[in-house]
Design a protein around this motif. Sequence first.
Motif, short mmCIF file in Angstrom:
data_model
loop_
_atom_site.label_atom_id
_atom_site.label_comp_id
_atom_site.label_asym_id
_atom_site.label_seq_id
_atom_site.Cartn_x
_atom_site.Cartn_y
_atom_site.Cartn_z
N ASN A 82 0.80 -1.22 0.00
CA ASN A 82 0.00 0.00 0.00
C ASN A 82 0.84 1.28 0.00
OD1 ASN A 82 -2.45 1.74 0.74
ND2 ASN A 82 -1.15 2.01 2.53
N ALA A 83 2.10 1.20 0.43
CA ALA A 83 2.92 2.40 0.55
C ALA A 83 3.06 3.11 -0.81
CB ALA A 83 4.31 2.05 1.09
N GLY A 84 2.90 4.42 -0.78
CA GLY A 84 3.04 5.20 -2.00
C GLY A 84 2.61 6.63 -1.76
N TYR A 85 2.84 7.47 -2.74
CA TYR A 85 2.41 8.86 -2.66
C TYR A 85 2.17 9.37 -4.07
CZ TYR A 85 7.03 10.47 -4.26
OH TYR A 85 8.16 10.70 -5.00
N GLN A 102 9.18 9.26 -7.68
CA GLN A 102 7.82 8.71 -7.73
C GLN A 102 7.84 7.23 -8.07
OE1 GLN A 102 3.78 10.19 -8.06
NE2 GLN A 102 4.79 8.76 -6.70
N PHE A 103 8.60 6.87 -9.07
CA PHE A 103 8.68 5.46 -9.47
C PHE A 103 9.46 4.63 -8.45
CE2 PHE A 103 6.87 6.99 -13.27
CZ PHE A 103 6.40 5.90 -13.99
N GLU A 104 10.43 5.24 -7.78
CA GLU A 104 11.21 4.54 -6.77
C GLU A 104 10.31 4.04 -5.64
OE1 GLU A 104 14.54 2.86 -5.00
OE2 GLU A 104 14.41 3.82 -6.97
N THR A 105 9.34 4.85 -5.24
CA THR A 105 8.42 4.44 -4.18
C THR A 105 7.29 3.58 -4.72
OG1 THR A 105 8.89 6.38 -2.80
CG2 THR A 105 6.78 5.28 -2.46
N ASN A 106 6.59 4.07 -5.75
CA ASN A 106 5.35 3.43 -6.18
C ASN A 106 5.55 2.15 -6.99
OD1 ASN A 106 4.29 5.69 -5.00
ND2 ASN A 106 3.06 6.32 -6.75
N VAL A 146 2.34 11.95 -13.94
CA VAL A 146 3.47 11.14 -13.46
C VAL A 146 2.99 10.11 -12.44
CG1 VAL A 146 5.64 11.22 -12.16
CG2 VAL A 146 5.23 12.85 -14.01
N TYR A 147 2.12 10.53 -11.54
CA TYR A 147 1.54 9.58 -10.58
C TYR A 147 0.77 8.48 -11.32
CZ TYR A 147 -1.85 7.65 -7.30
OH TYR A 147 -2.63 6.80 -6.58
N SER A 186 -2.45 15.65 1.45
CA SER A 186 -1.43 16.07 2.41
C SER A 186 -0.14 15.28 2.27
CB SER A 186 -1.97 15.95 3.84
OG SER A 186 -2.32 14.62 4.14
N ASN A 187 -0.23 14.05 1.74
CA ASN A 187 0.96 13.23 1.53
C ASN A 187 1.58 13.42 0.15
OD1 ASN A 187 0.75 12.11 4.07
ND2 ASN A 187 -0.49 10.38 3.39
N SER A 188 0.97 14.25 -0.67
CA SER A 188 1.45 14.44 -2.03
C SER A 188 2.64 15.40 -2.07
CB SER A 188 0.32 15.00 -2.92
OG SER A 188 -0.77 14.10 -2.96
N HIS A 189 3.40 15.33 -3.17
CA HIS A 189 4.56 16.20 -3.36
C HIS A 189 4.23 17.25 -4.42
CE1 HIS A 189 7.70 13.08 -1.75
NE2 HIS A 189 6.61 13.14 -1.01
N GLU A 190 4.60 18.48 -4.13
CA GLU A 190 4.34 19.58 -5.05
C GLU A 190 5.39 19.60 -6.17
OE1 GLU A 190 1.73 21.63 -5.04
OE2 GLU A 190 0.92 20.54 -3.32
#
Length: 269
Positions: A82-85, A102-106, A146-147, A186-190
Motif C-alpha cells: 500500500n505504501a506510495g504517494y 515517484q517510481f522509486e516508491t510506487n 506522473v503519478y 497532504s501526503n502528495s509532493h508539489e
Amino acid sequence: MGKTVLITGASTGIGRAAVIEYAARGWNVVATMRDTGSADPAFAGLDNVFVNQLDVTDSHSVDWAVKTALERFDAVDAVLNNAGYAQLGAVEEITPDQVRDQFETNVVGVVRVIRAVLPHMRRRGSGHIINVGSMGGHVSLPTMAVYCASKSALQNLTEGLARELAHLGIDVTLVEPAGYDTHFSSNSHEPANPTDAYAPAYDAMRAFSARSVKGNLTPSIVAIADITCSAEPPLHLAVNSFGLTMVRERFATLMGEYARWEHVTARTD
C-alpha cells in the motif's frame, strides 16, 4: 498461530484502515511504515498487531522487516503493498529527479517487498500478494500524469507477476481505488517548477475531485480483506463504482479511436 498479513504504508489511509480490519478478523498483522512513531495509538491495544519499521525505498529496511515478521509469526500469508504517494504537477513542472522518486516508491518499492517475500511463499507453495494501484493507472488525469504513469506501471507489473506465479500456488491481485480522501493530498509532493500556464489543468483536476472524492473507506477495506487468501481471488478488484465507470468510459473511447483510424492501421500490416 493464524494467518499473517504484512501491510506497507500502514500509518494512514488505506493501510491504517486495513490494519484495523484484518486485526478484527483475527489475523496477525505486521503494520509497517517509515516512521513507527506515526503509528495509530490504537495499534498498541491490539495484541495481534506488530508495528515494524519499513521504508520501501531502502532494500536493507525491507529485508529486515520481512525477516523480523517471519521470526515473529513463522509465516507471511499475504502482503498488502500500500505504501506510495502522489507527485502532483504538470509534466513540464516536474523535474526528472521527482519522476525517479515517484517510481522509486510506487513501483520499485513494491518490487523490493515482493522480492523479499517470494522465496518464503515459494517454499510454502502459497501466498497472496495484493498491490494497491489506482484507477488512475487506466485513466491519466491532468496535473497527475506522473503519478498515473507509476500506477500504470504497477498494473502491468502485477499482471505479469500473476502469470509468473500462477503455477506456484501464489495469488496476485491489483486493488484499484479511486476517489477517496485518505490524506492523499497532504501526503502528495508539489512540483518543483510551478507555472501559471497550467492553471486550466489544475482547475479541471479540482472539478474532477469535487465530483469524485468521498471519505468512507470501510466498504473498500472490507472488500480487500474478503478476497485475501480466498480460493480464487481476482486479478483486478475495483473498489469504487465511480472509478469503474471512469475505466469503462476510457476503454470505450479508446476502442472508438482505434476503430476510426483502423484504415491507417491496416496499411501498416
